[in-house]
Design a protein around this motif. Structure first.
Motif, PDB file in Angstrom:
ATOM      1  N   LEU A 298       0.799  -1.151  -0.016  1.00 30.38           N
ATOM      2  CA  LEU A 298       0.112   0.028  -0.009  1.00 30.38           C
ATOM      3  C   LEU A 298       0.890   1.265  -0.151  1.00 30.38           C
ATOM      4  O   LEU A 298       0.637   2.002  -0.858  1.00 30.38           O
ATOM      5  N   VAL A 299       1.596   1.192   0.980  1.00 28.42           N
ATOM      6  CA  VAL A 299       2.629   2.512   0.998  1.00 28.42           C
ATOM      7  C   VAL A 299       4.174   1.742   1.616  1.00 28.42           C
ATOM      8  O   VAL A 299       3.910   0.683   2.100  1.00 28.42           O
ATOM      9  N   PRO A 300       5.042   2.492   1.651  1.00 28.11           N
ATOM     10  CA  PRO A 300       6.203   1.897   2.244  1.00 28.11           C
ATOM     11  C   PRO A 300       6.476   1.710   3.723  1.00 28.11           C
ATOM     12  O   PRO A 300       7.431   0.860   4.038  1.00 28.11           O
ATOM     13  N   THR A 301       5.563   2.401   4.466  1.00 35.38           N
ATOM     14  CA  THR A 301       5.801   2.382   5.956  1.00 35.38           C
ATOM     15  C   THR A 301       4.466   2.193   6.580  1.00 35.38           C
ATOM     16  O   THR A 301       3.579   2.760   5.966  1.00 35.38           O
ATOM     17  N   ARG A 302       4.685   1.805   7.828  1.00 34.68           N
ATOM     18  CA  ARG A 302       3.203   1.526   8.598  1.00 34.68           C
ATOM     19  C   ARG A 302       2.698   3.151   8.970  1.00 34.68           C
ATOM     20  O   ARG A 302       1.570   3.304   8.856  1.00 34.68           O
ATOM     21  N   ALA A 303       3.814   4.154   9.284  1.00 35.65           N
ATOM     22  CA  ALA A 303       3.272   5.251   9.583  1.00 35.65           C
ATOM     23  C   ALA A 303       2.555   5.986   8.507  1.00 35.65           C
ATOM     24  O   ALA A 303       1.390   6.586   8.445  1.00 35.65           O
ATOM     25  N   MET A 304       2.895   5.921   7.240  1.00 37.41           N
ATOM     26  CA  MET A 304       2.205   6.256   5.986  1.00 37.41           C
ATOM     27  C   MET A 304       0.795   5.749   5.734  1.00 37.41           C
ATOM     28  O   MET A 304      -0.085   6.388   5.601  1.00 37.41           O
ATOM     29  N   ALA A 305       0.840   4.470   6.112  1.00 41.62           N
ATOM     30  CA  ALA A 305      -0.442   3.643   5.964  1.00 41.62           C
ATOM     31  C   ALA A 305      -1.372   4.123   6.747  1.00 41.62           C
ATOM     32  O   ALA A 305      -2.647   4.251   6.534  1.00 41.62           O
ATOM     33  N   GLN A 306      -0.967   4.488   8.171  1.00 42.85           N
ATOM     34  CA  GLN A 306      -1.902   5.089   9.157  1.00 42.85           C
ATOM     35  C   GLN A 306      -2.416   6.230   8.780  1.00 42.85           C
ATOM     36  O   GLN A 306      -3.964   6.396   9.096  1.00 42.85           O
ATOM     37  N   GLN A 307      -1.722   6.803   8.224  1.00 39.46           N
ATOM     38  CA  GLN A 307      -2.415   8.311   7.592  1.00 39.46           C
ATOM     39  C   GLN A 307      -3.641   7.950   6.464  1.00 39.46           C
ATOM     40  O   GLN A 307      -4.600   8.688   6.528  1.00 39.46           O
ATOM     41  N   LEU A 308      -3.361   6.959   5.512  1.00 36.76           N
ATOM     42  CA  LEU A 308      -4.267   6.710   4.634  1.00 36.76           C
ATOM     43  C   LEU A 308      -5.677   6.118   5.249  1.00 36.76           C
ATOM     44  O   LEU A 308      -6.800   6.370   5.192  1.00 36.76           O
ATOM     45  N   VAL A 309      -5.422   5.133   6.267  1.00 38.58           N
ATOM     46  CA  VAL A 309      -6.405   4.517   6.855  1.00 38.58           C
ATOM     47  C   VAL A 309      -7.281   5.726   7.776  1.00 38.58           C
ATOM     48  O   VAL A 309      -8.684   5.449   7.767  1.00 38.58           O
ATOM     49  N   ALA A 310      -6.535   6.639   8.382  1.00 40.31           N
ATOM     50  CA  ALA A 310      -7.215   7.520   9.008  1.00 40.31           C
ATOM     51  C   ALA A 310      -8.178   8.539   8.196  1.00 40.31           C
ATOM     52  O   ALA A 310      -9.198   8.764   8.467  1.00 40.31           O
ATOM     53  N   ALA A 311      -7.545   8.829   6.946  1.00 34.62           N
ATOM     54  CA  ALA A 311      -8.283   9.612   6.085  1.00 34.62           C
ATOM     55  C   ALA A 311      -9.579   8.642   5.635  1.00 34.62           C
ATOM     56  O   ALA A 311     -10.653   9.095   5.394  1.00 34.62           O
ATOM     57  N   ALA A 312      -9.378   7.373   5.365  1.00 36.11           N
ATOM     58  CA  ALA A 312     -10.558   6.599   4.890  1.00 36.11           C
ATOM     59  C   ALA A 312     -11.592   6.418   5.921  1.00 36.11           C
ATOM     60  O   ALA A 312     -12.881   6.676   5.742  1.00 36.11           O
ATOM     61  N   GLN A 313     -11.189   6.470   7.249  1.00 38.39           N
ATOM     62  CA  GLN A 313     -12.157   6.340   8.389  1.00 38.39           C
ATOM     63  C   GLN A 313     -12.764   7.653   8.473  1.00 38.39           C
ATOM     64  O   GLN A 313     -14.171   7.601   8.767  1.00 38.39           O
ATOM     65  N   GLU A 314     -12.213   8.726   8.252  1.00 35.30           N
ATOM     66  CA  GLU A 314     -12.687  10.035   8.515  1.00 35.30           C
ATOM     67  C   GLU A 314     -13.747  10.256   7.495  1.00 35.30           C
ATOM     68  O   GLU A 314     -14.805  11.050   7.578  1.00 35.30           O
TER      69      GLU A 314
END
Length: 341
Positions: A104-120
């Motif tokens: 999805l992205v290179p790091t977990r921290a970056m993925a957390q941002q995308l997941v947060a955006a999807a949830q928001e």
């Protein structure tokens, strides 16, 4: 949404053709728009997948216009994984459902941002780990749930191929998020978690992680061997590499038998169940098209139902796998993508 699901595609490369072929064979969906940096290449891709008698596939280099198009129901991102984050985030903020190639992205921290955006935004987001949706994996999940091999004791998987070293290529460049883990090891780790979840009902927390490997001259991981300890003697071993040939199989071992996915386990159409004193049970489950159709169909069903993730490949699984990758790279001393987490 219209009765026909309209896909937009970002990144008209090789993997995008696999997606377009699968879409062309599914009912009630079509490719609406393709977006690429090169206008001529995008136009050629659009022409290739336009269907006679149907509205031609649109080609564009303007991501903003694509995301503003109300006819588009979902966006598939097929660029190299180092280039996933920005278009995925832009699509989610525009309210467009996202199916994004692995990793999805290179790091977990970056993925957390995308997941947060999807949830928001309450918008669907899924990493396209097509392996989890294949008929053979459904059969393996059934065997595990039925206890065909008894108590799970060990897993082994390999995914290696020798690639010519090019420091500027997507495989070896840190700026492009190169390395074996993000390119192929993601399949080993996803298969591990898939087996654990279906055999045990959950993925136990890691009790230990032993890592060895080899770094490329650019500092990215060229080869990784890892042993993941889940306690009580349950261990998953994996090797992935860009400098080695391997049989690329998955072996799942239990107290009463074993399951083998021979060769290219991530795109398996055959599985074998082996038990002492009994004939091997072999199933062959060929794809309807090329294998991508199963994840696409699942994504469309979830999006149409208003869901923001799939239980087959939920956000938590993407985050967990990237968390493992982060830690394996840390232990190996591999250069991090973009030099940051």
């Amino acid at each position: 949404m219209t009765s026909t699901f309209q896909w937009a595609l970002i990144g008209p490369g090789a993997i995008a053709h696999v997606f377009a072929e699968a879409v062309s064979q599914l009912d009630h969906c079509r490719l609406h728009t393709v977006c690429g940096r090169d206008a001529q290449r995008a136009a050629q891709f659009a022409q290739r997948w336009s269907v006679e008698g149907d509205t031609p596939v649109r080609a564009t280099t303007d991501l903003a216009s694509l995301l503003a198009d109300p006819q588009i129901d979902g966006v598939y991102i097929a660029t190299p994984h180092g280039q996933h984050f920005e278009p995925a985030l832009a699509a989610l903020k525009a309210g467009k459902a996202v199916l994004c190639e692995k990793s999805l992205v290179p790091t977990r921290a970056m993925a957390q941002q995308l997941v947060a955006a999807a949830q928001e935004q309450r918008v669907f987001l899924m990493e396209a780990v097509w392996t989890r949706f294949l008929p053979v994996y459904e059969e393996m999940a059934r065997w595990l749930a039925e206890g065909r091999i008894g108590r799970l004791r060990a897993l082994q998987s390999s995914f290696c191929f020798p690639a010519p070293y090019d420091p500027d290529s997507r495989l070896f460049s840190p700026a492009l998020a190169g390395g074996a883990l993000l390119d192929v090891g993601v399949y080993n780790l996803n298969a591990t978690r898939f087996v654990l979840r279906h055999a045990l009902g959950e993925v136990p927390p890691l009790q230990g992680l032993a890592v060895q490997g080899l770094l490329a001259p650019t500092g990215v991981d060229a080869r990784v061997s890892a042993s993941l300890d889940f306690g009580d003697g349950l261990v998953a071993q994996m090797v992935c590499g860009l400098d080695t040939f391997a049989p690329n199989t998955l072996h799942v071992m239990g107290e009463g038998g074993a399951i083998v996915l021979p060769e290219t386990f991530w795109q398996a159409t055959r599985a074998q169940c082996l038990r002492p004193g009994q004939d091997a049970v072999t199933v062959d489950l060929p794809f309807n098209t090329n294998g991508f159709e199963y994840q696409i169909a699942d994504a469309m069903a979830r999006i149409r139902a208003g869901e923001i993730e799939s239980p087959v490949m939920p956000h938590a699984e993407t985050l967990a796998v990237l968390g493992w990758i982060d830690e394996i790279r840390r232990q190996l001393g591999a250069r991090l993508p973009f030099d940051a987490l």
